[in-house]
Scaffold this active site. Structure first.
Site: not given
Lengths: 272, 272
Positions: B10-11, B73, B75, B152, B184-186
């Site tokens: 992932d980024s 990710c 993107t 985060e 979105c992974t978050h």
């Protein structure tokens, strides 16, 4: 007679609040802005990486014959300013020193609050700059990570922004600071809200305004100011596709951006 | 017999929610995670840049002899997946296809909502993937830029998070979607709040869970699963100093990260 430009760079759009103050203070000056949008944000990167990026960008701007460099980025100002001053033969102005100087001047109690990104607060750059000017000053700091995305989203006066500001600023307010430094170039957009949250007894220090004031002083002292009758031109360069920069940037600059060009610093380096 | 690892990248930290589901579903598997923390975020970068980064990181992981690659990710999944599949001789699984597939399976009305970062939503990757599976589906999308910094920051159940969720999700709720893809992974960290906001009639599709399910299916079909009696080891690599990754990552992984190593992909390339 040809006049040289003021160069300004930031990791992204945030530095446009500094450019706005520079244009307001010196509308006769030409400016070149560089936003490193391909590599934003810098706050999470190591000092070595940030220093390397700062030298690349400054080389790009110096090749365009700027007369003064404004590092409109707290992260770069904290870690790379002295290196840039040593390495390049032009005046270099960061955003930390002007804000720290102003805070020390206006604080009556010496209890000074500083807010910024997690990276800026962790670097203690403002605390050290303030203590250098007044060893007796008491500096209280608070990282406000949500302020940047709120500013970029344009949520600057809704209930989410209000509650976030209250949560972040409560301790500083209770601690009785009489001065609060906005230690991030995004924060001027939230100034009315921060002002309302802190109340009328707290003086806000806007690093963008103070940096513009420093630039005017230096150029005046060195007799490098253009005559006030002139009208400045403004050029914008970014390292990734310009669309998002233009959209958010117009809000940050408080007006219409001109043309924005994309450049690849790797190609530039080979050419330079 | 030696067993090869599952590679995941992932980024940044977000992909750890995918890793968590992979470990939950296949605790016997060894994993290697790469977080490109020096260059995060990818969402604002051009497709050409993202594709180049994805190939660099995949080369790094393939040199460590992974048996399957998970692109955790959104993107990268949107712009680079086909190129990676063509270029590398291992199965490559993205996060978009599994989420889209599940959404089409569970939606009764065919009105499907998708939330993600501005970049993911703008790419229309989920809309296209869903339409490929069900051309009659109606896909309603909404970018939620503040969800990543909220996750985060760990603000996942306070009033700021609640009001933000209400603001972002109101239109989707009123439009009557019966399924909502967390694109979105978050976002799995905000799942309880999103669930509460959307109400009991809306099924949430967690792309992280669905991706782990796809990985298990592929490995099982190819007879590459380790025996369930084994216990997997987990290795972590990042491209910038690991401190922030470790701090936030522990929350994302829902447990203690092991050792995290910093690597410089430029050096790796020369060495490789």
């Amino acid at each position: 007679m040809s006049w040289r430009s003021i160069g300004i760079f930031d990791s992204g759009v945030g530095g446009l609040t500094v450019l706005r103050e520079i244009i307001k203070a010196m509308p006769q000056e030409d400016t070149i802005y560089f936003g490193d949008t391909a590599r934003v944000p810098y706050g999470t990167k190591s000092p070595e990486t940030v220093i390397r990026y700062a030298h690349e960008i400054t080389s790009f701007l110096v090749r365009r014959d700027i007369k003064l460099l404004v590092v409109a980025c707290n992260t770069v100002s904290a870690v790379a300013l002295n290196g840039l001053k040593r390495h390049f033969p032009i005046p270099v102005v960061g955003v930390i020193e002007p804000g720290a100087k102003r805070a020390v001047e206006v604080s009556r109690s010496g209890r000074i609050g500083v807010i910024g990104t997690a990276g800026t607060i962790k670097s203690s750059a403002y605390s050290r700059a303030i203590k250098r000017l007044n060893a007796q000053a008491e500096v209280l700091t608070r990282a406000c990570p949500l302020f940047v995305p709120l500013a970029e989203e344009g949520w600057i006066d809704n209930q989410v922004a209000r509650l976030t500001a209250q949560s972040y600023l409560q301790d500083l307010k209770e601690a009785g600071v009489d001065t609060l430094v906005l230690g991030c170039t995004h924060y001027p957009l939230l100034k009315p809200l921060i002002c309302e949250t802190m109340g009328p007894d707290v003086t806000l220090v806007d690093s963008a305004e103070e940096t513009a004031r420093s630039v005017a002083e230096i150029l005046s002292r060195k007799k490098l100011l253009r005559p006030p009758s002139e009208k400045g031109n403004h050029h914008y360069f970014v390292s990734d596709v310009p669309a998002a920069f233009i959209r958010v940037g117009n809000r940050f600059l408080g007006g219409r951006l001109g043309d924005v060009y994309q450049v690849n610093l790797d190609d530039e380096r080979e050419e330079g």
